[in-house]
Design an enzyme around this catalytic site. Structure first.
Site, mmCIF file in Angstrom:
data_model
loop_
_atom_site.group_PDB
_atom_site.id
_atom_site.type_symbol
_atom_site.label_atom_id
_atom_site.label_comp_id
_atom_site.label_asym_id
_atom_site.label_seq_id
_atom_site.Cartn_x
_atom_site.Cartn_y
_atom_site.Cartn_z
ATOM 1 N N SER A 82 1.383 3.881 -3.204
ATOM 2 C CA SER A 82 1.085 5.311 -3.081
ATOM 3 C C SER A 82 2.306 6.156 -3.417
ATOM 4 C CB SER A 82 0.592 5.633 -1.670
ATOM 5 O OG SER A 82 1.628 5.510 -0.706
ATOM 6 N N GLY B 269 0.817 -1.205 0.000
ATOM 7 C CA GLY B 269 0.000 0.000 0.000
ATOM 8 C C GLY B 269 0.850 1.254 0.000
ATOM 9 N N TYR B 270 1.820 1.283 0.903
ATOM 10 C CA TYR B 270 2.734 2.419 0.971
ATOM 11 C C TYR B 270 3.502 2.567 -0.339
ATOM 12 C CZ TYR B 270 6.562 5.337 2.780
ATOM 13 O OH TYR B 270 7.474 6.339 2.994
ATOM 14 N N ALA B 271 4.045 1.461 -0.840
ATOM 15 C CA ALA B 271 4.827 1.506 -2.075
ATOM 16 C C ALA B 271 3.987 1.972 -3.253
ATOM 17 C CB ALA B 271 5.426 0.133 -2.361
#
Length: 279
Positions: free
Chosen positions: A159, A155-157
């Protein structure tokens, strides 16, 4: 130190860690700084630090996912401090760890929404006024997974890769009007975000490499990114607009190489040359 006298900056995620250092560097260079974050107490502490150091700061609590609230606080900055010259999107969320089937869907999506939608909300408000005045710089922070796979931080990656592409699109849309956008990777910095990765059961299970990197002595001081962003705000790295700069960069060396990097289309989110020609 770069001079930012008579300018106004806005820094999101300014209550602690990297964001606090960015705000302090902007103020120390002469900018008046709008401090945005969800936690009022933290940005009030940052404002007090800046005031004690002789600077001017305006703390404004806001949830960056709330479009109307973002419009309201940025309007207050313009009224109380002046037109915004520099926008730094430093806010970030990384709470969903593990394979996608083990992640809570709402937590995974919240990471994406805070990081990407929050950046979109601030840019869409600030960029038009910058274009009217024919100048301005926008800095969007990226990080792990921007240009490589990050399986247990998807998810972080996702975004951050999206923010990189968004920064390129924004810059290509605004640069002819005198407004430049940059992406900055601060490097691995010990913050409350990394503390969650280190100390939570999920982080220990799925991201053990973070502890290993710290054990190996990789811990970039937040002042590195803050000093780099102050230089960006002052125009030192304008030829690299639309591209990625890093907190670990030697700034003098980067300045010496920046025209070559731009000519080679480096520091950008691209397919390889061979793949590009096949499209």
């Amino acid at each position: 130190m770069a001079s930012l006298e008579s300018t106004v900056a806005v820094v999101t995620g300014a209550g602690r860690g990297i964001g606090r250092e960015i705000a302090r560097h902007q103020a120390a260079a002469g900018a008046k700084v709008g401090l945005l974050a969800r936690t009022a107490r933290e940005i009030e502490e940052t404002a007090a630090l800046i005031a004690a150091e002789g600077g001017t700061a305006l703390p404004l609590p806001v949830d960056l996912v709330d479009r109307v609230a973002v419009e309201g606080v940025l309007a207050r900055v313009a009224v109380e401090l002046g037109p915004i010259d520099t926008l730094v999107n430093n806010h970030g969320s990384f709470r969903a760890f593990g394979p996608i089937w083990d992640c809570d869907p709402e937590t995974w999506w919240s990471d994406v929404e805070i990081n990407l939608r929050g950046t979109f909300h601030t840019c869409r408000v600030v960029a038009p006024d910058m274009l009217k005045r024919g100048r301005g710089r926008i800095v969007n922070l990226v990080g792990g997974g921007t240009g490589n796979s990050f399986p247990h931080g998807s998810g972080y990656a996702s975004s951050k890769a999206a923010i990189m592409r968004f920064t390129e699109c924004l810059n290509d849309t605004t640069i002819d009007g005198g407004v430049r956008a940059f992406a900055v990777d601060p490097g691995l910095v010990r913050t409350s975000m990394t503390e969650l990765q280190l100390n939570s059961p999920e982080g220990q299970a799925w991201l053990p490499g973070i502890q290993q990197l710290f054990d190996e002595g990789i811990n970039v001081p937040p002042t590195r990114a803050a000093a780099l962003i102050a230089d960006i705000a002052a125009g030192r790295f304008d030829p690299l607009a639309g591209r990625l700069l890093r907190g670990v960069d030697d700034r003098d060396q980067l300045e010496a190489e920046m025209h070559a990097l731009a000519a080679e289309d480096g520091r950008a989110l691209r397919f390889t040359g061979v793949e590009q020609r096949k499209l």
